[in-house]
Write a protein that holds these residues in place. Structure first.
Motif, short mmCIF file in Angstrom:
data_model
loop_
_atom_site.label_atom_id
_atom_site.label_comp_id
_atom_site.label_asym_id
_atom_site.label_seq_id
_atom_site.Cartn_x
_atom_site.Cartn_y
_atom_site.Cartn_z
N TYR A 249 31.29 25.73 49.30
CA TYR A 249 30.21 26.49 49.94
C TYR A 249 30.66 27.06 51.27
N GLN A 250 31.43 26.28 52.01
CA GLN A 250 31.95 26.76 53.29
C GLN A 250 32.88 27.96 53.09
N SER A 251 33.70 27.91 52.04
CA SER A 251 34.62 29.02 51.77
C SER A 251 33.87 30.30 51.41
N LEU A 252 32.74 30.14 50.71
CA LEU A 252 31.91 31.31 50.40
C LEU A 252 31.30 31.89 51.68
N ARG A 253 30.83 31.03 52.57
CA ARG A 253 30.23 31.50 53.82
C ARG A 253 31.26 32.20 54.70
N LYS A 254 32.51 31.72 54.66
CA LYS A 254 33.56 32.27 55.52
C LYS A 254 34.32 33.44 54.87
N ASN A 255 33.83 33.90 53.73
CA ASN A 255 34.44 35.03 53.04
C ASN A 255 35.85 34.74 52.53
N LEU A 256 36.15 33.46 52.24
CA LEU A 256 37.44 33.12 51.64
C LEU A 256 37.37 33.29 50.12
N ILE A 257 36.15 33.42 49.62
CA ILE A 257 35.91 33.72 48.20
C ILE A 257 34.90 34.86 48.15
N LYS A 258 35.26 35.93 47.46
CA LYS A 258 34.41 37.12 47.42
C LYS A 258 34.26 37.64 46.00
N VAL A 259 33.19 38.40 45.80
CA VAL A 259 32.98 39.09 44.53
C VAL A 259 32.86 40.58 44.84
N ASN A 260 33.75 41.36 44.24
CA ASN A 260 33.80 42.81 44.51
C ASN A 260 33.92 43.10 46.01
N GLY A 261 34.67 42.23 46.70
CA GLY A 261 34.94 42.42 48.12
C GLY A 261 33.81 42.01 49.03
N LYS A 262 32.75 41.41 48.48
CA LYS A 262 31.59 41.06 49.29
C LYS A 262 31.28 39.56 49.20
N LYS A 263 30.58 39.09 50.22
CA LYS A 263 30.14 37.69 50.24
C LYS A 263 29.01 37.50 49.22
N GLN A 264 29.05 36.35 48.52
CA GLN A 264 28.00 36.04 47.56
C GLN A 264 27.57 34.58 47.70
N LYS A 265 26.39 34.26 47.20
CA LYS A 265 25.88 32.89 47.23
C LYS A 265 26.41 32.10 46.03
N PRO A 266 26.40 30.77 46.11
CA PRO A 266 26.91 29.94 45.01
C PRO A 266 26.24 30.20 43.67
N ASP A 267 24.93 30.55 43.69
CA ASP A 267 24.21 30.73 42.44
C ASP A 267 24.26 32.17 41.91
N TYR A 268 25.09 33.00 42.51
CA TYR A 268 25.26 34.37 42.02
C TYR A 268 25.73 34.34 40.56
N LYS A 269 25.14 35.18 39.71
CA LYS A 269 25.52 35.25 38.30
C LYS A 269 26.54 36.38 38.08
#
Length: 313
Positions: free
Chosen positions: A34-54
């Motif tokens: 979750y921390q990696s998602l908040r810090k933009n270390l994991i992205k979808v299509n170059g953008k930040k996403q939430k853990p429950d993104y489908k």
């Protein structure tokens, strides 16, 4: 910071982002994910996403290389080393294959799924085969066995090659629409076809990956609540004598698929499988040869034939 991109496929659509990430980073704690998602270390299509993104069609998942290095699969080198000593060429085992399902003729002596940490399983070889031939189709889908077959049993085993294939097969198994026929040599003379209806319970643990089961007659009034009904029809094919004992080659049709069902019921009814000393067979030169030789499928639009049969004898 460097990132590695992963292109999604049709079998990824609709899956939660955090579940997909765990496939690539199996050892990452959820708090770090979750921390990696908040810090933009994991992205979808170059953008930040939430853990429950489908996951949607044509999404691109980007994961920082530092995370892949720290939390990616650790045991692949162990598998490569072990597989070099127990090499199996999946192509040599293929009986049928299309985009939805893979059917193999499994040799006796290998587990479908790993039972011990240092063991090589058929499922791992299938995963490697999938990655080599279809790896770019999906970032989250992994092939898996669709039914059970014991380590020492040979014959037909089905693996999913797509999410659609896995869902269809699972549903058909649940509805008892997929039929199996086995072959084996049993002790004694079986003079006519007969159907056994009994109950079965798990009994002893005799090793790290092996349990025996106990059969209880269907005629008994009191059957343990933990027991499960097992129905098997035995069909004699040919009788012969060897080492001073009579044997019969038989076909088996099963209506239920319990662990060790054929082995345990055959022994219970006085005809243990040849070589199956665990279930009371004599020591003889006639070897254990239980084989899943035929699968019958209902009509479908997935390109799966109505039946698959191998030459067991």
């Amino acid at each position: 910071m460097d990132f590695t991109d992963f292109n999604t496929g049709k079998d990824d659509i609709g899956r939660r982002l955090d579940k997909v990430i765990k496939i690539f980073l199996p050892s990452i704690p959820l708090s770090n994910l979750y921390q990696s998602l908040r810090k933009n270390l994991i992205k979808v299509n170059g953008k930040k996403q939430k853990p429950d993104y489908k996951i949607a069609a044509d999404d691109v998942l980007s994961i920082a290389d530092v995370l892949l290095k720290q939390y990616s699969v650790q045991n692949k080198a162990d598998f490569v080393k072990a597989s070099a000593e127990n090499s199996i060429n999946i192509k040599n085992l293929i009986v049928f294959e299309n985009e939805n399902i893979l059917i193999l003729n499994k040799p006796a002596g290998i587990n479908v799924q790993k039972a011990k940490k240092d063991e090589v399983s058929l499922a791992e070889f299938v995963t490697q085969y999938y990655e080599n031939t279809r790896g770019k189709q999906s970032i989250s889908f992994k092939p898996g066995p669709l039914h059970r077959i014991d380590k020492q049993t040979s014959g037909l085993i089905c693996f999913s090659m797509s999410l659609e294939g896995a869902r269809w097969f699972t549903e058909q198994m649940k509805e008892h629409q997929i039929k199996k026929m086995y072959s084996a040599t049993v002790e004694g003379i079986v003079s006519q076809s007969q159907t056994w209806t009994d109950y079965i319970i798990k009994e002893d643990e005799t090793g790290d990956d092996f349990h025996t089961v106990k059969v209880i007659s269907g005629q008994e009034k009191a059957v343990p609540q933990s027991s499960k009904e097992c129905i098997t029809t035995i069909i004699p094919v040919e009788t012969f004598t060897k080492d001073g004992f009579d044997f019969t080659k038989c076909d088996f049709q099963i209506e239920t698929g319990r662990q060790h069902q054929i082995r345990a019921q055959s022994a219970f009814h006085g005809h243990p499988l040849a070589g199956d000393t665990v279930y009371g067979a004599h020591d003889s030169t006639v070897k254990f040869d239980l084989c899943d030789k035929c699968l019958v499928f209902p009509s479908n639009n997935l390109g799966i034939p109505d039946h698959i049969t191998i030459d067991f004898r």
